[in-house]
Design an enzyme around this catalytic site. Structure first.
Site, PDB file in Angstrom:
ATOM      1  N   LYS A  10       5.719  11.378 -17.092  1.00  0.00           N
ATOM      2  CA  LYS A  10       7.069  11.548 -17.197  1.00  0.00           C
ATOM      3  C   LYS A  10       7.618  10.024 -17.082  1.00  0.00           C
ATOM      4  CE  LYS A  10      10.696  11.252 -14.394  1.00  0.00           C
ATOM      5  NZ  LYS A  10      11.640  10.492 -15.129  1.00  0.00           N
ATOM      6  N   GLY A  23       6.618   4.038  -7.732  1.00  0.00           N
ATOM      7  CA  GLY A  23       8.074   3.883  -7.727  1.00  0.00           C
ATOM      8  C   GLY A  23       8.548   3.517  -6.294  1.00  0.00           C
ATOM      9  N   SER A  24       9.446   3.948  -5.655  1.00  0.00           N
ATOM     10  CA  SER A  24      10.009   3.408  -4.404  1.00  0.00           C
ATOM     11  C   SER A  24       9.381   4.275  -3.288  1.00  0.00           C
ATOM     12  CB  SER A  24      11.465   3.549  -4.377  1.00  0.00           C
ATOM     13  OG  SER A  24      11.624   5.010  -4.198  1.00  0.00           O
ATOM     14  N   THR A  25       9.117   3.411  -2.239  1.00  0.00           N
ATOM     15  CA  THR A  25       8.504   4.041  -1.059  1.00  0.00           C
ATOM     16  C   THR A  25       9.660   5.372  -0.562  1.00  0.00           C
ATOM     17  OG1 THR A  25       7.469   2.097  -0.156  1.00  0.00           O
ATOM     18  CG2 THR A  25       7.840   3.819   1.659  1.00  0.00           C
ATOM     19  N   GLU A  26      10.772   5.438  -0.821  1.00  0.00           N
ATOM     20  CA  GLU A  26      11.594   6.306  -0.390  1.00  0.00           C
ATOM     21  C   GLU A  26      11.471   7.541  -1.159  1.00  0.00           C
ATOM     22  OE1 GLU A  26      15.578   5.080  -1.456  1.00  0.00           O
ATOM     23  OE2 GLU A  26      16.662   6.920  -0.643  1.00  0.00           O
ATOM     24  N   GLY A  85       8.383   8.087  -2.775  1.00  0.00           N
ATOM     25  CA  GLY A  85       6.956   8.633  -2.698  1.00  0.00           C
ATOM     26  C   GLY A  85       6.758   9.318  -1.283  1.00  0.00           C
ATOM     27  N   GLU A 106       1.931   4.659  -5.516  1.00  0.00           N
ATOM     28  CA  GLU A 106       1.862   2.896  -5.611  1.00  0.00           C
ATOM     29  C   GLU A 106       3.239   2.725  -5.612  1.00  0.00           C
ATOM     30  OE1 GLU A 106       2.610  -0.034  -6.493  1.00  0.00           O
ATOM     31  OE2 GLU A 106       2.122  -0.023  -8.524  1.00  0.00           O
ATOM     32  N   CYS A 157       6.854  -4.672  -8.129  1.00  0.00           N
ATOM     33  CA  CYS A 157       6.606  -3.988  -6.757  1.00  0.00           C
ATOM     34  C   CYS A 157       5.956  -4.984  -6.058  1.00  0.00           C
ATOM     35  CB  CYS A 157       5.773  -2.852  -6.804  1.00  0.00           C
ATOM     36  SG  CYS A 157       4.724  -2.709  -8.000  1.00  0.00           S
ATOM     37  N   GLU A 165      13.039  -4.515   0.146  1.00  0.00           N
ATOM     38  CA  GLU A 165      12.595  -4.846  -1.237  1.00  0.00           C
ATOM     39  C   GLU A 165      13.987  -4.884  -2.212  1.00  0.00           C
ATOM     40  OE1 GLU A 165      10.342  -1.680  -3.657  1.00  0.00           O
ATOM     41  OE2 GLU A 165       9.165  -3.516  -4.349  1.00  0.00           O
TER      42      GLU A 165
END
Lengths: 488, 284
Positions: free
Chosen positions: A194, A246-249, A251, A268, A302, A399
């Site tokens: 995706k 993508g973002s840690t949020e 993830g 990642e 990132c 970030e």
């Protein structure tokens, strides 16, 4: 004459004529379907969205929004291809498909570079010289692994996981697709990919390339959509593996969701990379490296070197030179071959950058923004350096994912390491020094998955990339990148 | 049987190289597999775990920065200590697991051999899972597997020694520090092993062992922000799922398994290492 006037007078002699790349080679279609089971098909709910050129806000194409039913269709197609075809295809044959794909990307590299720049806003120089060649190189590298998995260090006859659901971001659209697909296919998995909502086009061109390569139907399915499409893919019981960048949020949410299943997971995620500059560093290379570390790809990276840690003894000179160099960056039309900094990818991302930089000023940091003229249309942000930043400031902790550098200082190597590690992230760091023993001493102590010494933002298919701590787990690239797609 | 009255031992925690009682003052009764009173074991608390995490964090960099050869020596030393106390370990494995003398002796032998297996891994991990990478450019590029940091171990409830050994030494051998929650009903073999590590030159805090109620202790570690990885083997499926989701709060490395591992797989070992890659310019 002050620094700024000096810089401008020198620049005045260096006016470049525009050198625009032609958009016609892109051949972007007016609309795209979902690539499922080897063919482009209409989304079941007939829902669509548009993708914009962020440099002009013009519509580039209409793209299908995959519903839960479409995700299901794609996963079934991948499962069928896994069981009937791909798991029975020898490593040597899988290798040849991947070599074909690598070659086809090379053949269509100019077209892909233009499409990438139009859809993403990144300078054509970067998509042409970095994104597309590296994407081809990843397929080429992993092609060679497909029939050598026994030698990868994970025991004899390592088996694939099955169906991989792969969700990629908008900052390096085609390159991230290559990072995900190449190792997965080499290891013998089938995929549902995706692409990001704002940058779906090069993945759709890649789908055409897969057709040209005659990759068996269903081995790779590419479904466009938004966050809900990604969520449906994560939740789908027919998926054996989730790979997310993508973002840690997000993830974190994915790891929570996956906890109740047997799905394998690699993440990642975000970063707040420290670029550590010692007083003995080669100054010209170092200034260019700092600039490249944060302004490459508009800072939508990132692993960007978004925190500059500079030794106190040279801090004033480094800041002076940096501010002067920032003024010289060419910001504007991404299609111009001389452009250094292109457009911010979306209105939402621009708003986030504006919010955090406003905080930076409010919290007392000193702001230097390039006085460059920004185009009237599109999403733009002038390259910015913040001095007098404290570790507690939001611009030193969060970030920003934009062309914004925060400068902090240190005195001793111990202090540099402590400050670099003072973050929940741990993706990448830079170290600048002519003293090899100190560089390695620092590298040993940095909690980061990638460390660049006297360079920054280098990528290679043979080099494992990925984070520690809240920057995620698992590696992409190298022998280690196979582990993410093998049941070992 | 002699007439002499046996000197019994108080079973305590292992935190930061010392053997404290739980700060909570609590103990709980541990019975043998046959239902006989075995010991009043310290019932660890949230505060004990927090102390253990602080100790583990402080010790980890020291453990990691000692040489891989040295870590191998320390772990091998632990096997030597265990070897000389085989009989005692076997007695406790027998009492805890309700197996006969022959079986418990075999289990102890396997556990000690497993410690040696891990002792040998310490200076092999970097070569097997790292190495030089041939990048296209003037760079020397190499990858080193680094420990993820502080690892929490929810020990197997059944396999009181073998399972415990595998879970604890896998992260230790790669340079992590460990906080282990012992089997709730079968803790004594792990406590004995903890005593042996104290005479094996482990820096204090590298291995911490907390006994108590698993359902109370494990969630504290799973949600602790300064814990980098967690092995959930000692939990049933639903509890493991719940704690896995908690662990996602700080993106922990999570190892799940329904049984202890006796294979030569390196999966557990690899779960708690992160590859760190250095690019260095090459030039004149």
């Amino acid at each position: 004459m002050n620094e700024k006037n000096l810089a401008n007078s020198q620049l005045g002699a260096l006016v470049y004529d525009p050198a625009p790349e032609s958009a016609s080679i892109a051949r972007i279609k007016s609309s795209y379907g979902l690539f499922i089971d080897g063919a482009f098909t209409e989304a079941s709910a007939h829902e669509h969205f548009v993708t914009l050129n962020p440099a002009t806000e013009e519509v580039l194409a209409t793209v299908s929004r995959a519903s839960d039913a479409d995700v299901d269709r794609a996963v079934r197609s991948a499962r069928h291809a896994y069981e009937k075809v791909w798991s029975k295809t020898t490593g040597a044959e899988r290798a040849k498909y991947l070599f074909r794909i690598a070659r086809l990307i090379q053949e269509r590299s100019r077209e892909l570079a233009v499409v990438e720049t139009l859809d993403n806003g990144k300078p054509i120089r970067e998509s042409r010289d970095i994104d597309i060649p590296l994407a081809a190189a990843h397929f080429f590298y992993y092609a060679g692994w497909a029939d050598k998995l026994d030698h990868a260090g994970y025991g004899a006859s390592p088996q694939p996981l099955g169906v991989a659901g792969q969700i990629i971001p908008w900052n390096f659209p085609l390159l991230m697709a290559a990072w995900k697909l190449a190792p997965a296919l080499a290891a013998g998995n089938t995929c549902v990919l995706k692409p990001a909502e704002t940058t779906p086009l090069t993945a759709l061109v890649l789908a055409e390339i897969l057709e040209q390569a005659e990759l068996p139907s269903g081995v790779v399915n590419i479904i466009t959509g938004d966050g809900s499409t990604g969520a449906a893919l994560v939740e789908h019981p027919g998926v054996d593996k989730i790979a997310f960048t993508g973002s840690t949020e997000v993830g974190r949410l994915i790891q929570q969701r996956v906890a109740s299943s047997a799905k394998h997971l690699t993440l990642e995620l975000g970063g707040k990379g420290a670029n550590i500059v010692f007083e003995d560093a080669p100054i010209d290379e170092m200034i260019e490296g700092i600039i490249d570390g944060i302004f490459f790809n508009q800072g939508h990276v990132c692993c960007a070197g978004s925190r500059l840690l500079v030794q106190e003894s040279i801090a004033d000179e480094v800041l002076r030179r940096l501010v002067r160099r920032v003024e010289q960056l060419r910001v504007g039309d991404p299609m111009d071959k001389n452009t250094d900094v292109g457009a911010i990818n979306s209105a939402a991302q621009l708003a986030r950058i504006q919010e955090l930089t406003a905080f930076g000023e409010r919290e007392g940091a000193t702001r230097y923004s390039s006085a460059c003229t920004l185009p009237d249309k599109g999403y733009w942000f002038a390259p910015t350096v913040f001095a007098d930043v404290a570790q507690s400031h939001r611009i030193a902790r969060e970030e920003i994912f934009g062309p914004v550098l925060s400068v902090l200082t240190f005195r001793t190597p111990d202090e540099a390491v402590a400050k670099a590690n003072n973050t929940n992230y741990g993706l990448a760091c830079g170290v600048w020094s002519e003293k090899g023993s100190r560089t390695l001493w620092v590298a040993e102590r940095l909690r980061a998955g990638v460390i660049w010494a006297n360079t920054y933002n280098r990528f290679d298919p043979a080099s494992p990339f990925g984070g520690v701590r809240e920057s995620g787990f698992g590696r992409e690239g190298g022998r280690q990148g196979l582990e993410a797609y093998l049941n070992v | 049987m002699s007439d002499r009255l046996e000197v019994r031992k108080t079973y305590k925690l292992l935190v930061n190289g010392a053997f404290p009682r739980s700060e909570s003052g609590r103990t709980y009764e541990v019975l043998s597999a046959r239902g006989e009173f075995l010991a009043n074991v310290a019932q660890g608390s949230r505060k004990d775990l927090r102390d253990a995490v602080v100790a583990a964090r402080a010790a980890q960099s020291k453990w990691w920065s000692s040489s891989a050869y040295n870590r191998g020596q320390v772990i091998y030393r632990c096997a030597e200590m265990a070897e000389s106390r085989r009989a005692e370990l076997a007695e406790h494995v027998g009492l805890a697991e309700g197996v006969g003398a022959k079986q418990s002796a075999k289990s102890v032998a396997r556990a000690i051999d497993r410690i040696i297996w891990y002792a040998g891994w310490t200076d092999k991990v970097a070569q097997v899972f790292g190495g030089a990478n041939p990048v296209a450019g003037p760079f020397f590029n190499f990858s080193v597997p680094k420990p993820c940091g502080v690892v929490a171990v929810v020990a197997s409830q059944d396999s009181s020694l073998e399972g415990f050994v595998d879970q604890v030494f896998a992260p230790l051998c790669t340079g992590n520090s460990v906080i282990a929650v012992s089997s709730e009903r079968r803790p004594t073999p792990s406590i004995l092993l903890g005593e042996m590590t104290a005479t094996s030159d482990f820096p204090p805090g590298v291995l911490n062992i907390v006994t108590g109620v698993t359902s109370e202790l494990a969630p504290i570690l799973a949600s602790h922000e300064d814990v980098d990885g967690i092995d959930l083997t000692g939990l049933d499926q639903s509890a493991a799922t719940e704690l896995h989701a908690l662990a996602a709060g700080s993106i922990k490395r999570v190892f799940r398994s329904s049984a202890h591992d006796t294979s030569s797989s390196t999966r557990r070992l690899r779960t708690f290492i992160d590859t760190s890659t250095v690019w260095h310019t090459i030039g004149q």
